[in-house]
Design a protein around this motif. Structure first.
Motif, PDB file in Angstrom:
ATOM      1  N   GLY A   1      -3.954  -1.861   3.069  1.00  0.00           N
ATOM      2  CA  GLY A   1      -4.889  -1.437   1.853  1.00  0.00           C
ATOM      3  C   GLY A   1      -4.576  -1.406   0.477  1.00  0.00           C
ATOM      4  O   GLY A   1      -5.223  -0.746  -0.267  1.00  0.00           O
ATOM      5  N   THR A   2      -3.662  -2.373   0.257  1.00  0.00           N
ATOM      6  CA  THR A   2      -3.108  -2.695  -1.293  1.00  0.00           C
ATOM      7  C   THR A   2      -4.267  -2.917  -2.233  1.00  0.00           C
ATOM      8  O   THR A   2      -4.407  -2.201  -3.216  1.00  0.00           O
ATOM      9  CB  THR A   2      -2.257  -3.822  -1.293  1.00  0.00           C
ATOM     10  OG1 THR A   2      -1.056  -3.688  -0.722  1.00  0.00           O
ATOM     11  CG2 THR A   2      -1.989  -4.180  -2.544  1.00  0.00           C
ATOM     12  N   VAL A   3      -5.078  -3.748  -1.697  1.00  0.00           N
ATOM     13  CA  VAL A   3      -6.143  -4.209  -2.616  1.00  0.00           C
ATOM     14  C   VAL A   3      -7.343  -2.892  -2.874  1.00  0.00           C
ATOM     15  O   VAL A   3      -7.945  -2.544  -4.093  1.00  0.00           O
ATOM     16  CB  VAL A   3      -7.170  -5.286  -2.087  1.00  0.00           C
ATOM     17  CG1 VAL A   3      -8.253  -5.534  -3.068  1.00  0.00           C
ATOM     18  CG2 VAL A   3      -6.260  -6.692  -2.132  1.00  0.00           C
ATOM     19  N   SER A   4      -7.637  -1.931  -1.851  1.00  0.00           N
ATOM     20  CA  SER A   4      -8.208  -1.014  -2.092  1.00  0.00           C
ATOM     21  C   SER A   4      -7.620  -0.187  -3.114  1.00  0.00           C
ATOM     22  O   SER A   4      -8.456   0.725  -3.768  1.00  0.00           O
ATOM     23  CB  SER A   4      -8.453  -0.257  -0.649  1.00  0.00           C
ATOM     24  OG  SER A   4      -9.244  -1.202   0.253  1.00  0.00           O
ATOM     25  N   VAL A   5      -6.461   0.112  -2.963  1.00  0.00           N
ATOM     26  CA  VAL A   5      -5.601   1.038  -3.696  1.00  0.00           C
ATOM     27  C   VAL A   5      -5.788   0.478  -5.295  1.00  0.00           C
ATOM     28  O   VAL A   5      -6.141   1.250  -6.188  1.00  0.00           O
ATOM     29  CB  VAL A   5      -4.096   1.242  -3.471  1.00  0.00           C
ATOM     30  CG1 VAL A   5      -3.361   1.929  -4.536  1.00  0.00           C
ATOM     31  CG2 VAL A   5      -3.955   1.806  -2.023  1.00  0.00           C
TER      32      VAL A   5
ATOM     33  N   LYS B   1     -10.712   1.940 -11.331  1.00  0.00           N
ATOM     34  CA  LYS B   1     -12.067   2.619 -11.823  1.00  0.00           C
ATOM     35  C   LYS B   1     -11.676   3.512 -13.193  1.00  0.00           C
ATOM     36  O   LYS B   1     -12.455   3.867 -13.963  1.00  0.00           O
ATOM     37  CB  LYS B   1     -12.558   3.310 -10.656  1.00  0.00           C
ATOM     38  CG  LYS B   1     -13.167   2.506  -9.534  1.00  0.00           C
ATOM     39  CD  LYS B   1     -13.511   3.527  -8.422  1.00  0.00           C
ATOM     40  CE  LYS B   1     -14.126   2.495  -7.177  1.00  0.00           C
ATOM     41  NZ  LYS B   1     -14.434   3.618  -6.109  1.00  0.00           N
TER      42      LYS B   1
ATOM     43  N   GLU C   1       0.793  -1.111  -0.021  1.00  0.00           N
ATOM     44  CA  GLU C   1       0.059   0.075  -0.026  1.00  0.00           C
ATOM     45  C   GLU C   1       0.819   1.269  -0.069  1.00  0.00           C
ATOM     46  O   GLU C   1       0.591   2.226  -0.784  1.00  0.00           O
ATOM     47  CB  GLU C   1      -1.084  -0.082   1.228  1.00  0.00           C
ATOM     48  CG  GLU C   1      -1.691   1.199   1.346  1.00  0.00           C
ATOM     49  CD  GLU C   1      -2.408   1.196   2.669  1.00  0.00           C
ATOM     50  OE1 GLU C   1      -3.273   2.013   3.008  1.00  0.00           O
ATOM     51  OE2 GLU C   1      -2.020   0.576   3.756  1.00  0.00           O
TER      52      GLU C   1
ATOM     53  N   GLU D   1      -7.031 -11.787  -6.361  1.00  0.00           N
ATOM     54  CA  GLU D   1      -6.942 -12.036  -4.763  1.00  0.00           C
ATOM     55  C   GLU D   1      -6.709 -13.394  -4.435  1.00  0.00           C
ATOM     56  O   GLU D   1      -7.602 -14.244  -4.652  1.00  0.00           O
ATOM     57  CB  GLU D   1      -7.986 -11.148  -3.744  1.00  0.00           C
ATOM     58  CG  GLU D   1      -8.237  -9.747  -4.266  1.00  0.00           C
ATOM     59  CD  GLU D   1      -9.122  -9.114  -3.145  1.00  0.00           C
ATOM     60  OE1 GLU D   1      -9.217  -9.291  -1.820  1.00  0.00           O
ATOM     61  OE2 GLU D   1     -10.258  -8.745  -3.729  1.00  0.00           O
TER      62      GLU D   1
ATOM     63  N   HIS E   1      -8.415  -1.379  -6.714  1.00  0.00           N
ATOM     64  CA  HIS E   1      -9.587  -1.085  -7.205  1.00  0.00           C
ATOM     65  C   HIS E   1      -9.927   0.242  -7.298  1.00  0.00           C
ATOM     66  O   HIS E   1     -10.566   0.533  -8.471  1.00  0.00           O
ATOM     67  CB  HIS E   1     -10.539  -1.886  -5.948  1.00  0.00           C
ATOM     68  CG  HIS E   1     -10.706  -3.144  -6.097  1.00  0.00           C
ATOM     69  ND1 HIS E   1     -11.295  -3.994  -7.200  1.00  0.00           N
ATOM     70  CD2 HIS E   1     -10.221  -4.212  -5.479  1.00  0.00           C
ATOM     71  CE1 HIS E   1     -11.388  -5.408  -7.027  1.00  0.00           C
ATOM     72  NE2 HIS E   1     -10.728  -5.409  -5.813  1.00  0.00           N
ATOM     73  N   GLU E   2      -9.576   1.245  -6.673  1.00  0.00           N
ATOM     74  CA  GLU E   2      -9.504   2.422  -6.726  1.00  0.00           C
ATOM     75  C   GLU E   2      -8.885   3.176  -8.148  1.00  0.00           C
ATOM     76  O   GLU E   2      -9.442   3.655  -8.748  1.00  0.00           O
ATOM     77  CB  GLU E   2      -9.003   3.456  -5.611  1.00  0.00           C
ATOM     78  CG  GLU E   2      -9.337   4.933  -5.882  1.00  0.00           C
ATOM     79  CD  GLU E   2     -11.099   5.281  -5.756  1.00  0.00           C
ATOM     80  OE1 GLU E   2     -11.423   6.060  -6.193  1.00  0.00           O
ATOM     81  OE2 GLU E   2     -11.615   4.394  -5.078  1.00  0.00           O
TER      82      GLU E   2
ATOM     83  N   ASP F   1      -2.571 -10.293  -6.351  1.00  0.00           N
ATOM     84  CA  ASP F   1      -2.401  -9.905  -4.762  1.00  0.00           C
ATOM     85  C   ASP F   1      -2.382 -10.921  -3.970  1.00  0.00           C
ATOM     86  O   ASP F   1      -2.973 -11.941  -3.859  1.00  0.00           O
ATOM     87  CB  ASP F   1      -3.327  -9.129  -4.250  1.00  0.00           C
ATOM     88  CG  ASP F   1      -3.059  -8.589  -2.872  1.00  0.00           C
ATOM     89  OD1 ASP F   1      -2.164  -7.628  -2.608  1.00  0.00           O
ATOM     90  OD2 ASP F   1      -3.525  -9.154  -1.866  1.00  0.00           O
TER      91      ASP F   1
END
Length: 316
Positions: free
Chosen positions: A42-46, A52, A12, A62, A48-49, A36
């Motif tokens: 928060g790697t996966v959130s970064v 977009k 992240e 994942e 997906h963001e 991943d």
């Protein structure tokens, strides 16, 4: 089609900078494939963001259980659809022309060697965690051979994965990646050198961030830490055994594809027989007389164990 494959794990902190450098490439990839490896930050959130609004398709997987760095890259490579695939780490920054330059060299190489496996790799600028330059050239600071032959490469990988671009014939030869492969880039390098072309471009196209948690670091060739590693017998034993097993895996993969490479066969035979003089004559070893002395000494001390491991692998 050009693909980028990215393997992440708890990345992240620096991931956004790497992703930004991907979308700023003068030659954009058509797809980004991310695997991943069970991140807990928060790697996966970064990811997906970023996906977009990315200027290319971004496919995020994942893992249900950890694969480790090498096999995580192998999984991403298998999922990539491109005719050309670039490996990407989670904590570096790419120069804007990285992909364009690599593709130009790749296409020129393929014109002269149609249908052959090809890997193109470049130099790197070593930087600290704040992207301040530490070493202008990784290859020069580590005295990495620029035009090494296969027997040199079997003992010392000159190609850093985050700089590599490979073609589809090499992808096909790489997969499935055996557990004996030391790392995805090392495996790509030995296969390209054995069965096709491994091409070095003397231009630093990646800011290679060092932050203390790198899978593989960038210690200078002449440094206290690199000198100290010569005396870590247990670690050196493990490295030499891993190199020997990867050599055996290379020979087996080449044979499976009806390819016989004499120097690879000769290296494997000499390793199995503990023929140090033959290995020296072939050029199998590290860069530098002192490093080679310790390398061969450790190889000699482990000769019976290595011979047994190699025989078991080749006959298994």
């Amino acid at each position: 089609m050009l693909s980028v494959v990215l393997a992440t794990c708890n990345g992240e902190k620096y991931l956004a900078a790497q992703l930004k450098s991907l979308e700023e490439q003068t030659l954009l990839p058509e797809e980004l494939v991310v695997f991943d490896d069970c991140s807990v930050d928060g790697t996966v959130s970064v990811l997906h963001e970023f996906a977009k609004n990315a200027p290319f398709a971004a496919e995020i997987h994942e893992n249900l259980s950890p694969l480790g760095a090498a096999q995580n890259f192998a999984a991403a490579l298998a999922a990539a659809k491109g005719d050309y695939i670039a490996f990407c780490d989670q904590d570096d920054v790419w120069q804007k022309d990285k992909l364009r330059l690599a593709m130009e060299v790749m296409q020129k190489t393929e014109t002269a060697a149609k249908g052959e496996p090809v890997a193109v790799h470049t130099d790197l600028t070593v930087v600290d965690e704040n992207l301040q330059t530490v070493q202008h050239s990784l290859h020069k600071s580590q005295l990495l051979p620029q035009n090494a032959n296969l027997t040199n490469i079997l003992a010392q990988n000159p190609a850093v994965g985050c700089t590599m671009l490979i073609n589809k014939p090499l992808k096909k030869l790489m997969l499935p990646m055996p557990k004996e492969a030391v790392m995805h880039d090392f495996w790509a390098a030995v296969l390209a050198a054995a069965a096709g072309k491994l091409v070095y471009v003397d231009a630093p196209m990646v800011l290679y961030r060092q932050h203390g948690k790198n899978c593989i670091g960038a210690a200078r060739y002449f440094s206290f830490s690199s000198a100290l590693r010569l005396f870590y017998a247990e670690k050196n034993f493990a490295v030499i055994g891993a190199h020997a097993l990867q050599t055996a895996a290379l020979v087996k993969r080449l044979r499976e594809n009806k390819l016989v490479v004499d120097c690879a066969e000769e290296c494997l035979s000499a390793l199995t027989k503990s023929d140090i003089l033959k290995l020296m004559k072939l050029g199998y070893g590290k860069r530098g007389k002192l490093r080679n002395f310790f390398y061969y000494a450790c190889l000699y001390l482990r000769r019976e164990e290595i011979a047994e491991e190699l025989n078991d692998f080749m006959n298994g």
